[in-house]
Design a protein around this motif. Structure first.
Motif, PDB file in Angstrom:
ATOM      1  N   GLN A  46       0.765  -1.200  -0.044  1.00 11.67           N
ATOM      2  CA  GLN A  46       0.008   0.018  -0.033  1.00 11.67           C
ATOM      3  C   GLN A  46       0.852   1.437   0.038  1.00 11.67           C
ATOM      4  OE1 GLN A  46      -3.293  -0.233  -0.421  1.00 11.67           O
ATOM      5  NE2 GLN A  46      -3.019  -2.474  -0.293  1.00 11.67           N
ATOM      6  N   VAL A  47       2.080   1.409   0.642  1.00 15.47           N
ATOM      7  CA  VAL A  47       2.688   2.315   0.947  1.00 15.47           C
ATOM      8  C   VAL A  47       4.229   1.786   1.184  1.00 15.47           C
ATOM      9  CG1 VAL A  47       2.298   2.986   3.029  1.00 15.47           C
ATOM     10  CG2 VAL A  47       3.158   4.900   1.332  1.00 15.47           C
ATOM     11  N   ALA A  48       5.383   2.486   0.841  1.00 14.39           N
ATOM     12  CA  ALA A  48       6.691   2.111   1.228  1.00 14.39           C
ATOM     13  C   ALA A  48       7.556   3.441   1.148  1.00 14.39           C
ATOM     14  CB  ALA A  48       7.147   1.222   0.579  1.00 14.39           C
ATOM     15  N   GLY A  49       8.411   3.551   2.327  1.00 14.18           N
ATOM     16  CA  GLY A  49       9.348   4.843   2.251  1.00 14.18           C
ATOM     17  C   GLY A  49       9.861   4.933   3.750  1.00 14.18           C
ATOM     18  N   GLU A  50      10.704   5.926   3.827  1.00 13.62           N
ATOM     19  CA  GLU A  50      11.508   6.314   5.030  1.00 13.62           C
ATOM     20  C   GLU A  50      10.520   6.804   6.179  1.00 13.62           C
ATOM     21  OE1 GLU A  50      14.611   6.103   5.667  1.00 13.62           O
ATOM     22  OE2 GLU A  50      15.279   5.229   3.731  1.00 13.62           O
ATOM     23  N   VAL A  51      10.500   6.314   7.319  1.00 14.36           N
ATOM     24  CA  VAL A  51       9.458   6.846   8.431  1.00 14.36           C
ATOM     25  C   VAL A  51       9.370   8.145   8.510  1.00 14.36           C
ATOM     26  CG1 VAL A  51       9.062   6.318  10.686  1.00 14.36           C
ATOM     27  CG2 VAL A  51       9.456   4.430   9.613  1.00 14.36           C
ATOM     28  N   HIS A  61       2.296  13.372   5.519  1.00 13.18           N
ATOM     29  CA  HIS A  61       0.961  12.959   5.805  1.00 13.18           C
ATOM     30  C   HIS A  61       0.469  14.079   6.867  1.00 13.18           C
ATOM     31  CE1 HIS A  61       2.062   9.346   3.649  1.00 13.18           C
ATOM     32  NE2 HIS A  61       0.814   9.041   3.411  1.00 13.18           N
ATOM     33  N   HIS A  62      -0.851  14.163   6.609  1.00  9.36           N
ATOM     34  CA  HIS A  62      -1.772  15.186   7.452  1.00  9.36           C
ATOM     35  C   HIS A  62      -2.825  14.799   7.691  1.00  9.36           C
ATOM     36  CE1 HIS A  62       1.832  17.985   6.841  1.00  9.36           C
ATOM     37  NE2 HIS A  62       1.820  17.716   5.482  1.00  9.36           N
ATOM     38  N   ARG A  70      -1.721  12.774   1.784  1.00 16.55           N
ATOM     39  CA  ARG A  70      -0.399  13.184   1.328  1.00 16.55           C
ATOM     40  C   ARG A  70       0.034  14.118   0.707  1.00 16.55           C
ATOM     41  NH1 ARG A  70       3.875   8.067   0.028  1.00 16.55           N
ATOM     42  NH2 ARG A  70       5.773   9.057   0.069  1.00 16.55           N
ATOM     43  N   THR A  71       0.642  15.147   0.803  1.00 23.95           N
ATOM     44  CA  THR A  71       1.111  16.094  -0.041  1.00 23.95           C
ATOM     45  C   THR A  71       2.491  16.664   0.386  1.00 23.95           C
ATOM     46  OG1 THR A  71       0.508  18.342  -0.696  1.00 23.95           O
ATOM     47  CG2 THR A  71       0.283  17.671   1.717  1.00 23.95           C
ATOM     48  N   ASP A  72       3.415  17.108  -0.450  1.00 26.57           N
ATOM     49  CA  ASP A  72       4.629  17.567  -0.205  1.00 26.57           C
ATOM     50  C   ASP A  72       4.585  19.159   0.089  1.00 26.57           C
ATOM     51  OD1 ASP A  72       5.884  15.076  -0.797  1.00 26.57           O
ATOM     52  OD2 ASP A  72       5.814  15.350  -2.888  1.00 26.57           O
ATOM     53  N   SER A 102      -3.431  18.614  11.581  1.00 31.41           N
ATOM     54  CA  SER A 102      -2.736  17.882  12.757  1.00 31.41           C
ATOM     55  C   SER A 102      -1.918  16.866  12.076  1.00 31.41           C
ATOM     56  CB  SER A 102      -3.645  17.516  13.563  1.00 31.41           C
ATOM     57  OG  SER A 102      -4.598  16.384  12.992  1.00 31.41           O
ATOM     58  N   GLN A 103      -0.777  16.591  12.938  1.00 35.52           N
ATOM     59  CA  GLN A 103       0.315  15.473  12.413  1.00 35.52           C
ATOM     60  C   GLN A 103      -0.440  14.113  12.570  1.00 35.52           C
ATOM     61  OE1 GLN A 103       3.357  16.238  15.227  1.00 35.52           O
ATOM     62  NE2 GLN A 103       4.519  17.098  13.526  1.00 35.52           N
ATOM     63  N   VAL A 104      -0.149  13.328  11.804  1.00 42.06           N
ATOM     64  CA  VAL A 104      -0.266  11.831  11.762  1.00 42.06           C
ATOM     65  C   VAL A 104       0.752  11.089  12.478  1.00 42.06           C
ATOM     66  CG1 VAL A 104      -0.952   9.908  10.305  1.00 42.06           C
ATOM     67  CG2 VAL A 104      -1.474  12.164   9.794  1.00 42.06           C
TER      68      VAL A 104
END
Length: 297
Positions: A209-214, A221-222, A255-257, A268-270
């Motif tokens: 579903q998703v992969a990447g650096e934590v 993500h917000h 998810r946005t850059d 708020s943070q996730v």
């Protein structure tokens, strides 16, 4: 980025059921990667494919620059501790070390014996009489003393109590720091992964579903909360992971850059657990998620 594990279109089918489907992922070397998802998501299947215990039905998988289990040299590069932290009940701790030495050409006997002594394990004690935590530590010792490039751990602490799990994770981190291991650690307990992992792969419904650096995933993500609205009206660079609505309110994980300028949203943070749950609860999980993965790369 040097990949320690690379899969392309990887799939494994048992009769009519796909345990893993269309798995395309790269796991970088030098990291502790958390492989997380619900029971039955395909975590054990992916690790067994990486260890060479299973053969793919479709696609390819490369581990440590070669095909899994492709000869003695390749086998020596990968250590694998499966779900039941495999030990032989009738064999003593010392017997396990002797067996490890005979089966592994790169065996580090001094390392294995030093770990056994530090852990307070009695070399004469049969494995069947050890506690669950002690068996898990013995299995980890066997995996590390093999001196692999990649250590695969398939829910090794699933049956342990919280204190034993914490001790195991602390010991794993010390081993990673000391021996520069790459690790893929499977679990459905996110709290365990938060302590040790710096890279994440979320599997659900047999797909990545998703992969990447934590850190990068958390920063990108917000949670947005505001008056009820259609998520389709968001800017094109804000990709909706999940959406929830009441009569008056909408809550989104996006998810946005870029920054979020809309003043109608409370942003708020996730946390890691929220992020994992968001991808596991996507309404399109189980259907074709390739367009989603293209956005997430």
């Amino acid at each position: 980025m040097t990949a320690i594990l690379r899969a392309r279109g990887l799939g494994k089918r048992y009769r009519r059921r796909w345990a893993l489907s269309d798995c395309t992922v790269e796991i970088p070397a030098g990291h502790v990667t958390g492989l997380v998802g619900p029971n039955g998501a395909g975590k054990s299947t992916l690790l067994n494919l990486a260890a060479g215990m299973l053969a793919p039905t479709t696609g390819t998988i490369e581990v440590c620059g070669g095909r899994p289990a492709d000869g003695p040299e390749q086998l020596a590069k990968v250590g694998f501790v499966s779900q039941d932290t495999p030990t032989y009940a009738a064999l003593s701790v010392a017997d396990h070390l002797r067996l490890g030495a005979r089966l592994n050409t790169g065996w580090d006997d001094a390392l294995a014996r030093a770990r056994v002594e530090r852990l307070g394990l009695d070399p004469a004690q049969r494995a069947g009489r050890l506690s669950g935590g002690q068996r898990a530590q013995l299995a980890l010792t066997l995996g590390i003393a093999k001196r692999p490039e990649l250590l695969l751990l398939d829910e090794p602490v699933a049956a342990l109590d919280p204190l034993a799990r914490r001790e195991f994770m602390q010991d794993l981190m010390e081993a990673v720091a000391e021996h520069e291991l790459s690790v893929v650690l499977s679990s459905h307990v996110v709290a365990d992964l938060e302590r040790v992992c710096d890279h994440l792969v979320v599997l659900s419904a047999s797909r990545v579903q998703v992969a990447g650096e934590v850190d990068e995933l958390l920063a990108g993500h917000h949670r947005l909360t505001g008056p009820r609205r259609d998520p389709a009206t968001l800017p094109s660079d804000q990709h909706v992971v999940t959406a929830g609505h009441t009569d008056r309110q909408t809550t989104l994980v996006v998810r946005t850059d870029g920054p979020i300028h809309d003043p109608s949203w409370t942003v708020s943070q996730v946390g890691l657990e929220d992020l994992v749950l968001a991808y596991m609860s996507r309404p399109d999980v189980g259907r074709d998620t390739r367009p989603v993965l293209e956005v997430l790369r």
